[in-house]
Write a protein that holds these residues in place. Structure first.
Motif, short mmCIF file in Angstrom:
data_model
loop_
_atom_site.label_atom_id
_atom_site.label_comp_id
_atom_site.label_asym_id
_atom_site.label_seq_id
_atom_site.Cartn_x
_atom_site.Cartn_y
_atom_site.Cartn_z
N ASP A 112 0.83 -1.21 0.00
CA ASP A 112 0.00 0.00 0.00
C ASP A 112 0.87 1.26 0.00
O ASP A 112 0.56 2.24 -0.69
CB ASP A 112 -0.91 -0.01 1.23
CG ASP A 112 -1.92 1.12 1.21
OD1 ASP A 112 -2.90 1.01 0.45
OD2 ASP A 112 -1.72 2.12 1.94
N ARG A 113 1.95 1.24 0.75
CA ARG A 113 2.85 2.39 0.79
C ARG A 113 3.44 2.65 -0.60
O ARG A 113 3.48 3.79 -1.07
CB ARG A 113 3.96 2.14 1.81
CG ARG A 113 4.94 3.30 1.96
CD ARG A 113 6.03 2.98 2.96
NE ARG A 113 5.47 2.75 4.29
CZ ARG A 113 5.48 1.58 4.93
NH1 ARG A 113 6.04 0.52 4.36
NH2 ARG A 113 4.96 1.45 6.12
N GLN A 114 3.89 1.59 -1.25
CA GLN A 114 4.47 1.75 -2.59
C GLN A 114 3.41 2.15 -3.61
O GLN A 114 3.70 2.90 -4.55
CB GLN A 114 5.17 0.45 -3.01
CG GLN A 114 6.35 0.07 -2.14
CD GLN A 114 7.45 1.12 -2.14
OE1 GLN A 114 7.57 1.94 -3.06
NE2 GLN A 114 8.28 1.12 -1.09
N LEU A 115 2.18 1.68 -3.43
CA LEU A 115 1.09 2.11 -4.29
C LEU A 115 0.93 3.62 -4.24
O LEU A 115 0.81 4.28 -5.28
CB LEU A 115 -0.21 1.43 -3.86
CG LEU A 115 -1.51 1.94 -4.49
CD1 LEU A 115 -1.53 1.67 -5.99
CD2 LEU A 115 -2.71 1.28 -3.80
N GLY A 116 0.96 4.17 -3.03
CA GLY A 116 0.84 5.62 -2.88
C GLY A 116 1.99 6.36 -3.52
O GLY A 116 1.78 7.40 -4.19
N GLU A 117 3.21 5.87 -3.34
CA GLU A 117 4.38 6.55 -3.90
C GLU A 117 4.39 6.48 -5.43
O GLU A 117 4.75 7.46 -6.10
CB GLU A 117 5.65 5.95 -3.31
CG GLU A 117 5.82 6.23 -1.82
CD GLU A 117 7.13 5.70 -1.26
OE1 GLU A 117 7.99 5.27 -2.07
OE2 GLU A 117 7.30 5.71 -0.03
#
Length: 572
Positions: A248-253
């Motif tokens: 999810d963190r990488q999705l946002g970035e």
């Protein structure tokens, strides 16, 4: 005009995502759920990684693209060989977009080795040979263009094929395994960010397989209701969430880097759930039905010993030694695996047999002229036997609960259609669950007294090894989400199929949908004021000479691919 960016979370399920979102977690996928459209995405049958992702990329069912499993039987033999994208008989949507002048990027999608000669970039998935062992890095053979390998080495330290932390798990260090998985996610994301920012593209995709691997290995730590549940070692109960949190963190970035005109699609190839400690030995059931005959005691002993030697070699021997063994075995892994699965079968007395893979055994008839020891006549005898088998399977009941073992059995032509139908198993099985947990499947040579079912203690040494990568299993329904200017807000999509994604992508990019695609454009998700409601239909999407060419694995490749598939629990 829009661009399209696709994020794949292999094996992701709303059964995990939605409760976490309700708790205020996973803020980036929560945002997409809130502002876009979403729904369940039905996988292939069975919901296996290679046929599912291949149906995604082609918009076609397996009898049109030719990929049915990780392995296939060699023609005229019972031996097995690994499958890769070179056996695919239909072009991907990346190739169709390329032929229409669009620039594309594809990163880490399974069954894309060898890479297609696209107008842009393709980094193959875990069927690419690569360099190194379980933490291997993609080399130039798995890249188009191949010179990109040196550029990625310099820019991001190379592109990982995956994490495959089986050594850490076998050594009793699952906490280290989780860190290795998370690090692979970060490295794949770094590749994605670099290419998105530095290359031209109209359609780009990144596939994270780590959500699948963590489900297989770590479900038993996170589900207190699981028959395989364990709280040892401590502090592993959030292991699956930690991987989803990083995704999810990488999705946002990644999303922050996308141009404003981008339509973002998210998906998985299938869902996920837990595995039971209730084991089925399907070929023992066929023996009970007097449709399969086992050989004498030596064959059973030899099959068990060969399996034990194989498992010991997998766990203990260095890769260099394993490669020497595969070279020495003229049939390579296929011959060894076939002897483990089928070594106890007397083909002269066998009318049908299950291909006893660890998750979704399928049924083959032992047909004269097709199998070397075939006994069933094609035509009327073949059809009568299929009818008999389907009726028997639908009457198959668990001896203690009385519940059906099989929800339904299908003739292959009831599930698939296309020119590759003859390569499909004769009968497909929709297996039931026991108390909401998938049955575990073992080869019948491991059965005690040829019993076809037993409940086993997963903590015993002989069972612990089997369940290491199999505490979670695939489910039929994956996830689909979409957001962007072309997408309706708050729409829940009904009845979406994995074959629908490719035609939807083509439609969003104003490229005609080939007439022979099985999927449909997901119009329910699209804003009609921003996207045409008229779907352009083009010529049938036949494979061209510029598509992937068949590549056979050598002994070194066999060892590498076998290690990855065992790490994921897909072969024993």
């Amino acid at each position: 005009m829009t661009r399209v960016f696709i994020v794949g979370w292999d094996g992701a399920t709303f059964d995990l995502i939605k409760p976490w979102v309700a708790e205020g977690k996973l803020p980036n996928i929560a945002r997409i759920l809130d502002e876009g459209a979403h729904g369940l995405l039905r996988s292939t049958m069975p919901p296996m990684t290679f046929p599912a992702w291949t149906s995604f990329m082609t918009g076609k069912n397996p009898a049109k693209h030719g990929i049915f499993d990780f392995t296939r039987q060699r023609p005229g033999s019972y031996d097995l060989e690994f499958v890769n994208g070179g056996q695919r008989k239909a072009p991907s949507f990346w190739k169709l977009l390329s032929d229409a002048g669009k620039k594309v990027i594809s990163i880490s999608v399974p069954c894309t080795y060898p890479p297609e000669q696209v107008n842009g970039i393709m980094l193959s998935g875990f069927d690419a040979p690569g360099l190194g062992g379980s933490g291997s890095t993609l080399d130039s053979r798995g890249m188009h263009p191949p010179e990109l390998c040196e550029e990625l080495d310099s820019a991001v330290g190379g592109h990982p094929i995956g994490s495959f932390p089986i050594a850490e798990i076998n050594d009793g260090r699952p906490d280290v395994a989780i860190e290795k998985i998370i690090e692979a996610i970060r490295r794949k994301a770094n590749t994605t960010k670099y290419l998105v920012e530095n290359k031209e593209w109209d359609c780009a995709m990144i596939l994270f397989g780590e959500s699948d691997g963590v489900g297989h290995h770590f479900w038993k730590y996170c589900d207190p209701e699981s028959p395989l549940f364990t709280d040892k070692p401590q502090n592993m109960e959030d292991s699956i969430f930690r991987v989803y949190e990083e995704l999810d963190r990488q999705l946002g970035e990644i999303r922050e880097l996308l141009p404003e005109d981008t339509t973002l699609l998210m998906m998985s190839d299938h869902g996920f759930g837990g595995v039971s400690n209730s084991v089925l030995y399907p070929n023992c059931w066929l023996r009970e039905q007097e449709l399969l005959k086992f050989r004498g005691g030596f064959s059973n002993w030899f099959s068990r010993k060969l399996d034990a030697v194989k498992m010991l070699a997998v766990a203990k021997l260095p890769s260099k030694v394993k490669r020497m063994i595969y070279r020495a075995a003229k049939g390579r892994l296929g011959g060894i695996e076939a002897k483990v699965r089928y070594g106890i079968i007397d083909w002269s007395g066998t009318q049908a047999y299950f291909e006893e893979n660890p998750y979704y055994p399928v049924l083959w008839l032992n047909v004269k002229g097709r199998q070397p020891g075939g006994v069933v006549e094609p035509g009327e005898e073949y059809e009568a036997l299929r009818t008999k088998l389907i009726e028997a399977m639908e009457d198959w009941r668990h001896p203690e609960t009385g519940e059906r073992i099989v929800i339904r059995a299908y003739r292959r032509e009831e599930v698939y259609s296309g020119p590759m139908l003859e390569e499909a198993p004769d009968i497909l099985v929709h297996w039931n669950e026991k108390e909401n947990y998938t049955y575990a499947f073992k080869v019948s040579s491991k059965s005690t007294n040829n019993q076809w079912t037993e409940d086993v203690d997963p903590n015993k040494a002989e069972n612990l090894a089997f369940f290491t990568g199999k505490s979670g299993s695939h489910r039929d329904d994956g996830i689909f989400l979409a957001t962007g200017a072309t997408i309706r807000q708050g729409e829940e999509i009904q009845g979406a199929n994995i074959t629908d994604v490719a035609p939807t992508i083509l439609h969003l990019l104003d490229v005609p949908v080939p007439a022979d695609m099985d999927g449909k454009v997901l119009m329910d998700a699209l804003d009609e004021s921003k996207v045409s409601t008229e779907v352009a239909i083009g010529a049938a999407a036949e494979m061209t000479t510029s598509g992937p060419s068949q590549v056979d694995y050598d002994a070194d490749d066999d060892e590498a691919i076998a290690e990855r598939l065992r790490a994921l629990g897909y072969i024993d």
